[in-house]
Design a protein around this motif. Structure first.
Motif: not given
Length: 395
Positions: A209-211, A216, A247-248, A41-42, A243-244
């Motif tokens: 991938s959310r990244r 956001h 953390r959001y 993600i980061s 890790d999908y």
């Protein structure tokens, strides 16, 4: 100057207590199996090329400090491979006479590599796989674990939440197999320590991938709707080992609550901001060597090779099974920058160790928490206890 003197003072204290030393050459290896995965993600979490290997380099330096006085030398090979080629890489190490191997691999690969190593009389350390079966009915007599189990991590989180009186949980899990296993572990930990899961929801993995795919902007719209109408809860617990999404969750919930688990308050063996218990000197030496912050994998590998170094010093042998026997004996203990010395469970090969709880920038707490008692060691309140384990390989 004080940091430079610390290893020397430790070496002299060992010299005073060690038996008559023999010249010993210790040959070990770190075998890292690399897998195709989505980007994290980061960008902060991009995997360094020397992941795990940097921890091995520091361990060789630390072991060599004492070893230079005792006539012991330490050499550790670093091997990166794919799952398809891991067997061949192991065979090459065994052919070279390497019989102490730290492995960073997933469950299936670790198990087949460990079984092959056992045929050659080699000792294996698990520095990555969290699977409970490896400490239970699928344990191996030549396999020791410096990586904590899932249950150790979830118990560490559960103890803190219960200590805070946050006993009502809203559990959100991913749909991948690792996420499902982690959610199962959180359910067990909730029952174990008297927490209550008031509601569960599953966030289906869509393959993106959310990244890169949504980021956001869409998350800011999706997650409040996804969490709307949940039953009353004190804290949201996330089971997202892949890790999908976890953390959001902070700042994107319908009902504002703290987040713990795979996001928010996260359990780990080590992280780059940990400074308590003398860890600053570990961090500064690691950063000088690697040019980056330490990752949990680096620490797990370092810990495995320091176990080897301590056992070689105390037992005066490099025989892998003799080292194993010493490591799981009552005589063994090792300082690990966590406030207390760590030892092995002699019934399944798991290293007892405190679990750090961090929020990405500081250590918030360390489990086991005060008030959680055990008849042998408070560290045994984390993870599978002896009466629960079906492991028989160490009997």
């Amino acid at each position: 100057m004080r940091l430079l003197l610390a290893p020397l003072l430790a070496a002299f204290s060992l010299l005073a207590s060690a038996p008559v030393a023999l010249a010993i050459d210790v040959r070990a290896a770190v075998l890292r199996v690399d897998y195709q995965t989505l980007l994290p993600i980061s960008r902060y979490d991009l995997r360094p090329e020397d992941l795990g290997f940097a921890g091995a380099a520091l361990a060789d330096e630390d072991n060599g400090t004492t070893g230079s006085f005792l006539g012991h030398t330490y050499e550790t090979r670093a091997v990166a491979t794919t799952a398809a080629d891991a067997g061949e890489a192991l065979e090459a190490l065994l052919a070279e006479g390497v019989d102490i191997i730290v492995i960073l691999a997933r469950f299936e690969d670790l198990l087949r590599l460990t079984d092959r190593a056992a045929e050659a009389g080699a000792l294996v350390f698990n520095a990555l796989a969290p699977d409970m079966a490896l400490r239970d009915d699928q344990c191996r007599g030549n396999l020791l674990h410096t990586a904590p189990s899932r249950r150790m991590n979830t118990d560490a989180v559960a103890q803190f939440l219960v200590w805070k009186q946050w006993k009502n949980w809203f559990l959100i899990s991913g749909s991948n197999p690792a996420d499902v296993a982690l959610a199962d572990s959180y359910r067990f930990s909730a029952r174990k320590f008297g927490a209550r899961i008031t509601e569960e929801r599953v966030l289906e993995y869509s393959g993106g991938s959310r990244r890169t795919d949504s980021g956001h902007v869409l998350v800011q719209r999706q997650l409040p709707n996804f969490t709307q109408g949940a039953a009353g809860h004190d804290v949201l617990v996330a089971a997202d080992e892949t890790d999908y999404f976890a953390r959001y969750l902070s700042y994107h919930l319908w009902t504002p609550r703290p987040v713990a688990g795979s996001g928010g308050l996260v359990p780990t063996t080590f992280h780059g901001a940990h400074e308590a218990y003398g860890a600053t000197q570990f961090q500064t030496r690691f950063e000088a060597l690697a040019g980056r912050y330490a990752k949990p994998e680096d620490y797990n590998v370092w810990l495995a090779l320091r176990v080897v170094g301590e056992a070689v010093t105390r037992a005066n042998t490099a025989n892998p099974m003799e080292l194993r026997d010493y490591a799981i004996s009552d005589a063994f203990e090792l300082a690990a920058f966590k406030g207390q010395k760590v030892t092995f469970r002699d019934w399944n090969g798991q290293l007892r160790q405190p679990i750090l709880l961090h929020d990405g920038s500081i250590t918030v707490s360390v489990s086991p928490q005060d008030g959680f008692l055990h008849q042998h060691s408070a560290l045994d309140t984390l993870g599978l206890d002896e009466p629960e384990s079906a492991c028989s390989a160490f009997k």
